[in-house]
Design a protein around this motif. Sequence first.
Motif, PDB file in Angstrom:
ATOM      1  N   VAL A  97     -10.422  37.800  38.578  1.00 10.71           N
ATOM      2  CA  VAL A  97     -11.399  36.778  38.958  1.00 10.71           C
ATOM      3  C   VAL A  97     -12.575  37.396  39.705  1.00 10.71           C
ATOM      4  O   VAL A  97     -13.735  37.050  39.460  1.00 10.71           O
ATOM      5  CB  VAL A  97     -10.733  35.694  39.835  1.00 10.71           C
ATOM      6  CG1 VAL A  97     -11.771  34.703  40.361  1.00 10.71           C
ATOM      7  CG2 VAL A  97      -9.669  34.950  39.034  1.00 10.71           C
ATOM      8  N   THR A  98     -12.290  38.319  40.602  1.00 11.00           N
ATOM      9  CA  THR A  98     -13.340  38.831  41.481  1.00 11.00           C
ATOM     10  C   THR A  98     -14.135  39.989  40.875  1.00 11.00           C
ATOM     11  O   THR A  98     -15.228  40.290  41.342  1.00 11.00           O
ATOM     12  CB  THR A  98     -12.730  39.296  42.823  1.00 11.00           C
ATOM     13  OG1 THR A  98     -11.682  40.252  42.574  1.00 11.00           O
ATOM     14  CG2 THR A  98     -12.138  38.120  43.578  1.00 11.00           C
ATOM     15  N   GLU A  99     -13.625  40.634  39.839  1.00 15.14           N
ATOM     16  CA  GLU A  99     -14.375  41.749  39.252  1.00 15.14           C
ATOM     17  C   GLU A  99     -15.489  41.272  38.315  1.00 15.14           C
ATOM     18  O   GLU A  99     -16.416  42.005  38.015  1.00 15.14           O
ATOM     19  CB  GLU A  99     -13.425  42.681  38.497  1.00 15.14           C
ATOM     20  CG  GLU A  99     -12.902  42.122  37.195  1.00 15.14           C
ATOM     21  CD  GLU A  99     -11.921  43.035  36.488  1.00 15.14           C
ATOM     22  OE1 GLU A  99     -11.666  42.817  35.295  1.00 15.14           O
ATOM     23  OE2 GLU A  99     -11.412  43.973  37.129  1.00 15.14           O
ATOM     24  N   LYS A 100     -15.387  40.022  37.871  1.00 14.77           N
ATOM     25  CA  LYS A 100     -16.386  39.471  36.955  1.00 14.77           C
ATOM     26  C   LYS A 100     -17.506  38.793  37.736  1.00 14.77           C
ATOM     27  O   LYS A 100     -17.263  38.177  38.774  1.00 14.77           O
ATOM     28  CB  LYS A 100     -15.710  38.456  36.024  1.00 14.77           C
ATOM     29  CG  LYS A 100     -16.667  37.767  35.054  1.00 14.77           C
ATOM     30  CD  LYS A 100     -15.917  36.798  34.144  1.00 14.77           C
ATOM     31  CE  LYS A 100     -16.848  36.018  33.241  1.00 14.77           C
ATOM     32  NZ  LYS A 100     -16.128  35.079  32.355  1.00 14.77           N
ATOM     33  N   HIS A 101     -18.732  38.905  37.237  1.00 15.59           N
ATOM     34  CA  HIS A 101     -19.850  38.181  37.849  1.00 15.59           C
ATOM     35  C   HIS A 101     -19.994  36.825  37.184  1.00 15.59           C
ATOM     36  O   HIS A 101     -20.163  36.714  35.975  1.00 15.59           O
ATOM     37  CB  HIS A 101     -21.162  38.954  37.724  1.00 15.59           C
ATOM     38  CG  HIS A 101     -22.302  38.256  38.409  1.00 15.59           C
ATOM     39  ND1 HIS A 101     -23.023  37.257  37.802  1.00 15.59           N
ATOM     40  CD2 HIS A 101     -22.801  38.376  39.662  1.00 15.59           C
ATOM     41  CE1 HIS A 101     -23.934  36.800  38.637  1.00 15.59           C
ATOM     42  NE2 HIS A 101     -23.814  37.468  39.778  1.00 15.59           N
ATOM     43  N   GLY A 161     -22.912  39.579  47.145  1.00 12.26           N
ATOM     44  CA  GLY A 161     -22.271  40.694  47.816  1.00 12.26           C
ATOM     45  C   GLY A 161     -21.157  40.237  48.735  1.00 12.26           C
ATOM     46  O   GLY A 161     -21.160  39.117  49.249  1.00 12.26           O
ATOM     47  N   PRO A 162     -20.145  41.089  48.970  1.00 12.82           N
ATOM     48  CA  PRO A 162     -19.021  40.697  49.831  1.00 12.82           C
ATOM     49  C   PRO A 162     -19.425  40.500  51.289  1.00 12.82           C
ATOM     50  O   PRO A 162     -18.825  39.723  52.009  1.00 12.82           O
ATOM     51  CB  PRO A 162     -18.045  41.866  49.677  1.00 12.82           C
ATOM     52  CG  PRO A 162     -18.894  43.016  49.233  1.00 12.82           C
ATOM     53  CD  PRO A 162     -19.982  42.433  48.419  1.00 12.82           C
ATOM     54  N   ASP A 163     -20.474  41.219  51.720  1.00 11.56           N
ATOM     55  CA  ASP A 163     -20.943  41.073  53.095  1.00 11.56           C
ATOM     56  C   ASP A 163     -22.100  40.087  53.144  1.00 11.56           C
ATOM     57  O   ASP A 163     -22.932  40.037  52.235  1.00 11.56           O
ATOM     58  CB  ASP A 163     -21.404  42.432  53.646  1.00 11.56           C
ATOM     59  CG  ASP A 163     -20.260  43.445  53.672  1.00 11.56           C
ATOM     60  OD1 ASP A 163     -19.123  43.025  53.973  1.00 11.56           O
ATOM     61  OD2 ASP A 163     -20.510  44.627  53.378  1.00 11.56           O
ATOM     62  N   VAL A 204     -12.886  32.821  47.568  1.00  8.40           N
ATOM     63  CA  VAL A 204     -14.197  32.251  47.252  1.00  8.40           C
ATOM     64  C   VAL A 204     -15.316  33.153  47.765  1.00  8.40           C
ATOM     65  O   VAL A 204     -16.349  33.314  47.107  1.00  8.40           O
ATOM     66  CB  VAL A 204     -14.314  30.831  47.855  1.00  8.40           C
ATOM     67  CG1 VAL A 204     -15.728  30.280  47.699  1.00  8.40           C
ATOM     68  CG2 VAL A 204     -13.312  29.899  47.182  1.00  8.40           C
ATOM     69  N   ASN A 205     -15.105  33.771  48.915  1.00  8.97           N
ATOM     70  CA  ASN A 205     -16.127  34.660  49.474  1.00  8.97           C
ATOM     71  C   ASN A 205     -16.309  35.912  48.631  1.00  8.97           C
ATOM     72  O   ASN A 205     -17.424  36.443  48.521  1.00  8.97           O
ATOM     73  CB  ASN A 205     -15.751  35.047  50.906  1.00  8.97           C
ATOM     74  CG  ASN A 205     -16.857  35.808  51.608  1.00  8.97           C
ATOM     75  OD1 ASN A 205     -17.996  35.365  51.658  1.00  8.97           O
ATOM     76  ND2 ASN A 205     -16.530  36.968  52.152  1.00  8.97           N
ATOM     77  N   SER A 206     -15.237  36.384  48.031  1.00  8.76           N
ATOM     78  CA  SER A 206     -15.314  37.635  47.271  1.00  8.76           C
ATOM     79  C   SER A 206     -15.706  37.427  45.811  1.00  8.76           C
ATOM     80  O   SER A 206     -16.041  38.392  45.116  1.00  8.76           O
ATOM     81  CB  SER A 206     -13.972  38.374  47.335  1.00  8.76           C
ATOM     82  OG  SER A 206     -12.933  37.578  46.799  1.00  8.76           O
TER      83      SER A 206
END
Length: 783
Positions: free
Chosen positions: A375-379, A227-229, A402-404
């Motif tokens: 990059v960030t939409e894929k798991h 998760g982003p948080d 990297v965090n996202s």
Amino acid sequence: MAKSKTDRKKKKKTALQKRKNRSQQVASREKGFYFWDLAYDSLTNGNLEKAVTAVTKAEKLLPPDPDLYKLMADIGDRSENIDMKTRAMEKLHEMGLLPKEFVPLLILHLYETEQFSKALKLGHPVLKTLTRSRAKRQKQLHQELTELLNSCEYKLQVLEHLSSASVQIKKKRTDPASKPQTKKSQPPAKTENKPAGSPDPLSREKPVEISVDYDLDQPSFDTILSGPDPADPAGYELAMESHEIRLQESFDILVCLPSLSQVRSFWYQEETAKKVLKRFRGRALLSDEVGLGKTIEALMVLSEYKKRGMVKTALILTPTPLVSQWKEEMAVKFGLDVPSTDDPGFTSGDRDFWQAPLVLASINQAKSKKNLDLVTEKHWDMLIVDEAHHLKNKATLNWKLVNSVQKKFILLLTATPVENNLMELYNLITLLKPGQLETARSFREKFMTRGDPTDPRNKALLRELLGEVMIRNTRALAGISIPPRFAQTIRIEPSRQETAFYERLKSLITGMNARVGGRGKLLIKHLLAQAGSSPSAVVSTLDNMLLNNDYPAEFHDELIAVKTLCRTSVDTTKNKALLQVIRSANEKIIVFVKYKGTVTHLTEFLEWHQISFSLFHGSMDNAAKGREIKAFQEDNQVLVTTEIGGEGRNLQFCNRMINYDLPWNPMKIEQRIGRIHRIGQEREVHIFNFCAKGSIEDHILDILDKKINMFEMVIGEIDMILGRIRGEKEFSDLVYDMWVTAGSEEERKKHFNNLGTRLKRARTGYENTKELDETLFGDTYEL
């Protein structure tokens, strides 16, 4: 007497039968173990259908075994075979080996497989243990389990009523005295346990279809970690504990080791991989000292997860100059052919590229506007970030990227976790394990000394917290000792023909650069680098330009003139220097070159002077490469090889090398040296660097050798220095820009002197950082 014979016959028959039974049992067990091994291998190779069949046969042939049922549960989970997974968990529970936190999951699976009586029998004792708990999570679980058991009771009542009705109908159909009923029979009275508002199961002639959806509403492992948080510590620990049964005992042996090719793994690398897998659960900061092989450790972890089917997608992010090095190591040593942002066909913003299972990318490409969302939409199952000290600042796009990124496992690689401030360490650990060092404000108050951001307080507590996510092996622990290396630069005075050729080529390049600008940068850069290798290397490029009309028309005559000068400069002064070094050494020696034209030129030269040599280049097949290396080791004095030459090959029997031409990227120079100056080398290594006076290579060698003593460094340190000056540009691009934009030779010297000063400051900064990290960490976080 007859009776005695009969008894003996019976006794003999009984003994034969027992022997036969024992033989069958032995055969049955052997067959069972065969299917057990087949099931494990099939699971490892991803053949889930075959694994299901094999483990089912193994269970029938073998007595109950906890390890077999653990394997069965794993196969059932990955193949989504709920019946198999439920059976395996049920057997483990009967043996008392199923952890209590997995019992609610077993109850849910029993419900899903319509084993309602078993679910009730198992669920009520669990419910009693949760009755008095005041913990919020336990109360929620109590409520969910109560609802599930109520649903089980109701489903059983429905089935009971339907069964009773079916028996009555069957009796009426078989009783000749019975007459057809014209009036609908009254449904039975509602039971007290029936939930309010539920339909009566017999209120209609046909059975009522009842759909029940059950949601445990438990944050999943992926959600907690990707998760982003930042996740709260309790949620994080719960997610990790839920996977403990799978990770705790299954990594004592690394199954990936037999598949490694042309690489020798060292004990500390294997133990590091096991610790990351077993204790850190795939989330770690690898901070070994420079030159100990963090790349190998990270790729071991990735390969191990892939072999076990736990990682199917992975993203590797590196600085731009390291992409090609990672790609080569992954292909040669780990058999992983991975698309990269260095590939000729790569296009920024290409969705198909980012959808590949494994992706190797420069972090600059990944964070660009065209690629960031892709990059960030894929798991991703796994994320590896090399040179992770570039993530030290939480406000940078690197850290935010990297965090996202959605990831299950993450490895951060850096030899210098702290450069200026302990908050840099906090930012790295937060990417790995949110909440491990509490909040930023709490970290400052608890661990940082006011006025000195590099001096930690509460060192024992900080050491304990970092010890849960960080490994830092030292050279002393690894026991690595490599003989020294010595470099000698041989500056060659060019002949009149060579000088004429080089000056004419410089004039052509300057004119073309002014005419076409950035559009022709790659071609012009290529020509300059080829000129530093040999005139023969330039000819092929000029031929292609003339053939394809890939140049402004006004330069046609000049191209012909330069090509003619190439033909008249075949027997170069560099060749004479090469011959002198080879004959004076009277030992085996490797000659590194970059371009095919130069390779052809050198082979002809060596043949003419009757020097025995082997040839090694990337377009040869493995069998031919093996023959050439063997011939070099046993018979020939010289090995002529290209950039890809000796990767993964054991060349430590040789301790001398010549850089016939010089790559503009110092990392490439270091990779060449690393072919022979590596673990296993027992003699001093001697390096001879060739360059023509006044050439680009002469300027590069001057700053690398005199300003920062590159050839005395440990393998890996040069990139730590270059990373401090290059920013978004590669070193070779810095060199090119200085060369083509300078109006005179004096201006060129000034540009290179300035670059040398920057490199010197960068080395001083690196040395200070290395000293700081040694003070902060020392050998505390070794294995």
